[in-house]
Structures are given as structure tokens and as C-alpha cells.
Write an enzyme that holds these catalytic residues in place. Structure first.
Site, short mmCIF file in Angstrom:
data_model
loop_
_atom_site.label_atom_id
_atom_site.label_comp_id
_atom_site.label_asym_id
_atom_site.label_seq_id
_atom_site.Cartn_x
_atom_site.Cartn_y
_atom_site.Cartn_z
NE ARG A 79 5.96 -0.60 10.09
CZ ARG A 79 4.53 -0.71 9.33
NH1 ARG A 79 4.74 0.09 8.15
NH2 ARG A 79 3.73 -1.24 9.70
NE ARG A 102 2.05 -5.16 11.19
CZ ARG A 102 2.85 -5.11 10.32
NH1 ARG A 102 4.00 -5.65 10.77
NH2 ARG A 102 2.57 -4.33 9.29
NE ARG A 136 -4.98 -1.86 9.73
CZ ARG A 136 -3.98 -1.44 9.44
NH1 ARG A 136 -3.73 -0.24 8.49
NH2 ARG A 136 -2.95 -2.28 9.38
NE ARG A 194 7.58 -2.69 6.52
CZ ARG A 194 6.44 -2.51 6.41
NH1 ARG A 194 5.79 -2.01 5.60
NH2 ARG A 194 5.54 -3.09 7.33
CE LYS A 205 -1.84 -1.32 3.93
NZ LYS A 205 -1.35 -2.59 4.10
P1 AP5 Z 1 4.99 -1.57 1.86
O1 AP5 Z 1 4.53 -0.78 0.67
O2 AP5 Z 1 5.44 -0.96 2.96
O3 AP5 Z 1 3.40 -2.57 2.33
P2 AP5 Z 1 2.20 -1.91 3.16
O4 AP5 Z 1 1.19 -2.23 2.47
O5 AP5 Z 1 2.25 -0.53 3.39
O6 AP5 Z 1 2.40 -2.46 4.44
P3 AP5 Z 1 2.33 -2.18 6.02
O7 AP5 Z 1 3.09 -3.11 7.03
O8 AP5 Z 1 2.81 -0.43 6.04
O9 AP5 Z 1 0.75 -2.25 6.24
P4 AP5 Z 1 0.16 -2.30 7.63
O10 AP5 Z 1 -1.42 -2.35 7.12
O11 AP5 Z 1 0.55 -3.46 8.37
O12 AP5 Z 1 0.74 -1.37 8.45
P5 AP5 Z 1 0.15 0.19 8.80
O13 AP5 Z 1 1.41 1.05 8.99
O14 AP5 Z 1 -0.84 0.71 8.08
O15 AP5 Z 1 5.67 -2.75 1.34
C1 AP5 Z 1 6.13 -3.81 2.33
C2 AP5 Z 1 7.79 -4.26 2.00
O16 AP5 Z 1 7.57 -5.06 0.68
C3 AP5 Z 1 8.57 -3.11 1.76
O17 AP5 Z 1 9.98 -3.73 2.20
C4 AP5 Z 1 8.71 -2.82 0.25
O18 AP5 Z 1 9.90 -2.35 -0.34
C5 AP5 Z 1 8.34 -4.50 -0.46
N1 AP5 Z 1 7.54 -4.27 -1.75
C6 AP5 Z 1 6.46 -3.61 -1.81
N2 AP5 Z 1 5.99 -3.87 -3.09
C7 AP5 Z 1 6.38 -4.97 -3.49
C8 AP5 Z 1 6.46 -5.75 -4.69
N3 AP5 Z 1 5.49 -5.51 -5.56
N4 AP5 Z 1 7.55 -6.65 -5.12
C9 AP5 Z 1 8.39 -6.96 -3.98
N5 AP5 Z 1 8.50 -6.15 -2.81
C10 AP5 Z 1 7.50 -5.22 -2.47
O19 AP5 Z 1 -0.22 -0.09 10.28
C11 AP5 Z 1 0.43 -0.26 11.52
C12 AP5 Z 1 -0.31 -0.34 12.88
O20 AP5 Z 1 -1.01 0.87 12.95
C13 AP5 Z 1 -1.39 -1.56 12.66
O21 AP5 Z 1 -0.97 -2.68 13.00
C14 AP5 Z 1 -2.17 -0.87 13.82
O22 AP5 Z 1 -2.16 -1.25 15.05
C15 AP5 Z 1 -2.30 0.80 13.45
N6 AP5 Z 1 -3.34 1.03 12.53
C16 AP5 Z 1 -3.08 1.60 11.40
N7 AP5 Z 1 -4.12 1.83 10.67
C17 AP5 Z 1 -5.12 1.64 11.44
C18 AP5 Z 1 -6.68 1.67 11.33
N8 AP5 Z 1 -7.37 2.22 10.33
N9 AP5 Z 1 -7.28 1.10 12.38
C19 AP5 Z 1 -6.49 0.64 13.56
N10 AP5 Z 1 -5.47 0.62 13.60
C20 AP5 Z 1 -4.57 1.16 12.65
MG MG Z 2 2.30 1.08 4.91
#
Ligand code: AP5
Ligand code: MG
Ligand code: ZN
Length: 215
Positions: free
Chosen positions: A159, A170, A88, A127, A13
Site C-alpha cells: 500500500r 499515520r 476516527r 503488509r 481491524k
Molecule cells: P490489517 O488487518 O490490515 O490492519 P488494519 O488495522 O486494518 O490496518 P490499516 O492500515 O488498514 O488501518 P488504517 O486505520 O491505518 O488504514 P485505513 O485503510 O483504515 O493488518 C495489518 C498487517 O498485520 C497485515 O499484513 C496483517 O496480515 C498483519 N496482521 C494482522 N493481525 C495480525 C496478528 N494478530 N498477528 C500478526 N500479524 C497480523 O485508512 C487509510 C487512510 O484512509 C487513512 O490514513 C486516512 O487518510 C483515510 N481514512 C480512512 N478512514 C478515515 C476516517 N474515518 N476519517 C478520516 N480519514 C480516513
Molecule cells: Mg484496514
């Protein structure tokens, strides 16, 4: 353009949002980034959120919904937004629809980036991130110098929630609490499924194709 990026942890994402911001000049809102900033600033909200994030659980709806609503009402988002990591839960999706309605807006589409579980685990555990916001992967997108950011020269970090135990939690939380949103947005006609298993640039080409058609 009002777009939601849906997808499991590690689906890409943030990676795709960065490309979309450049291509379409639309601002990006990542609730995960907002919480990580609040944690590092040690704000009251950050201290509350950290306990949930460290366990790989979702931060309670009432906290998240208020934050996103407040952001989306600011001038920065008057011409559109890319939401990453929100909604989410079904309660968050309902609240988003309601708030947008109050502002006389609506979502244009929800892009669900689809990646299988084994690949998600590899992406998350490999990552590395920099304080400046750049994201790398030790195998799929490595920095030029080992563990050093290409852009700013600072050392890269893992992270806290990318350790394998928290990653598993997660992913469970995603499958239990967020997956119902696929049907939610399928039923209201907004869902577009993107094959996220390809390279980041090929995934972006698919997104461009989909947005191009529906713009
Ligand atoms: P990346 O692009 O970083 O993936 P992402 O989908 O952004 O993954 P996240 O881990 O950020 O998602 P998340 O939903 O768990 O975390 P968030 O920060 O939202 O890519 C991942 C890796 O793969 C990178 O190394 C990248 O280089 C590589 N990559 C990308 N595309 C690729 C491809 N095509 N091929 C190969 N490699 C690739 O949330 C964190 C925490 O915050 C949650 O656990 C929760 O506690 C809280 N939180 C956030 N939002 C909410 C909400 N709405 N409600 C409640 N709690 C929330
Ligand atoms: Mg992200
Ligand atoms: Zn950097």
C-alpha cells in the site's frame, strides 16, 4: 449486531473484520477501502482523498461522515454492520451516534484492538495486499508463492501509505486524533478492549468470547 472496530493502523481491524463477516454474516464497512476504491476509480472524491492519504493524514470529517451515513442507510446494513476505520475523531463519533439515532439504531459495542507501536510498525511495513482484497504479511502471514496472491494468482503490492515515513505519520495522527475515542466509548460503556498482540486466530477467539457474552 452494530459494531465498531477501533485500533491503530496495523492493529488488525481489517483482518478481524474479515473473520467476523464469515462467522456472523454481518456486512463490513471500511472507510479506508472505500477511499482506496475511489482513488483507483479516479472519482472526484477519490482525487480529494488521495492528497490526505498520501500524507498519512485524515480525510476531512465532512467528507467521511457523509459517505458513511449514506452507506449505513442502505438496505444492506439494515440488520447490522461492522465499521472498520470509522469513527476516527470525536466529531465522527458524535455524527455516527446522531445518524444511528435518526435511524432508530444504536451501537452495541466498540472493540478496541490494542497493539504496541513497535509491532504496529512491523505489521504495516511487512503488509502486502492484492487487488482482490486479500491481505498478507511477508513474515506473519506469507503467501504460498513469493509475492503472488494465493486466491487469484495476481502479484501482490505494498500500500502506498505503508512506506515507513507515512507509517510514522499515520501513527502520530492516530495517537493525537483517534485515541480520545477510547475514553469517549469507555465513558458511555460501549468499550471492550481486545489484546491484539496475539496471533490473528487467538485475537478472533477473544472477540468471539466478548461478542458471545454481549450478544
Ligand atoms: P490489517 O488487518 O490490515 O490492519 P488494519 O488495522 O486494518 O490496518 P490499516 O492500515 O488498514 O488501518 P488504517 O486505520 O491505518 O488504514 P485505513 O485503510 O483504515 O493488518 C495489518 C498487517 O498485520 C497485515 O499484513 C496483517 O496480515 C498483519 N496482521 C494482522 N493481525 C495480525 C496478528 N494478530 N498477528 C500478526 N500479524 C497480523 O485508512 C487509510 C487512510 O484512509 C487513512 O490514513 C486516512 O487518510 C483515510 N481514512 C480512512 N478512514 C478515515 C476516517 N474515518 N476519517 C478520516 N480519514 C480516513
Ligand atoms: Mg484496514
Ligand atoms: Zn488476489
Amino acid at each position: 449486531m452494530n459494531i465498531v472496530l477501533l485500533g491503530a493502523p496495523g492493529a488488525g481491524k481489517g483482518t478481524q473484520a474479515e473473520k467476523m463477516v464469515k462467522e456472523y454474516n454481518v456486512p463490513h464497512v471500511s472507510t479506508g477501502d472505500i477511499f482506496r476504491k475511489a482513488v483507483s476509480d479516479k472519482t472526484e472524491m477519490g482525487i480529494k482523498a488521495k492528497a490526505y492519504m498520501d500524507r498519512g493524514e485524515l480525510v476531512p470529517d465532512e467528507i467521511v461522515i457523509g459517505i458513511v451515513k449514506e452507506r449505513l442507510m442502505t438496505d444492506e446494513f439494515k440488520d447490522g454492520f461492522i465499521l472498520d476505520g470509522f469513527p476516527r475523531t470525536v466529531a465522527q463519533a458524535d455524527a455516527l451516534a446522531f445518524s444511528l439515532g435518526e435511524m432508530g439504531k444504536k451501537l452495541d459495542m466498540v472493540l478496541s484492538i490494542d497493539v504496541d507501536k513497535e509491532e504496529l510498525i512491523q505489521r504495516l511495513t511487512g503488509r502486502r495486499v492484492c487487488n482482490c482484497g486479500k491481505t498478507y504479511h511477508m513474515v506473519f502471514n506469507p503467501p504460498r508463492k513469493d509475492e503472488i496472491c494465493d486466491e487469484c494468482g495476481e502479484p501482490l503490492k505494498q500500500r502506498d501509505d505503508d512506506k515507513i515515513e507515512t507509517v510514522n505519520k499515520r501513527l502520530d495522527v492516530y495517537f493525537n486524533q483517534t485515541l480520545p475515542l477510547i475514553n469517549y466509548y469507555k465513558n458511555n460503556g460501549l468499550l471492550r478492549v481486545i489484546d491484539g498482540r496475539k496471533s490473528a486466530s487467538d485475537v478472533f477467539e477473544e472477540i468471539r468470547g466478548v461478542i458471545g457474552v454481549y450478544k
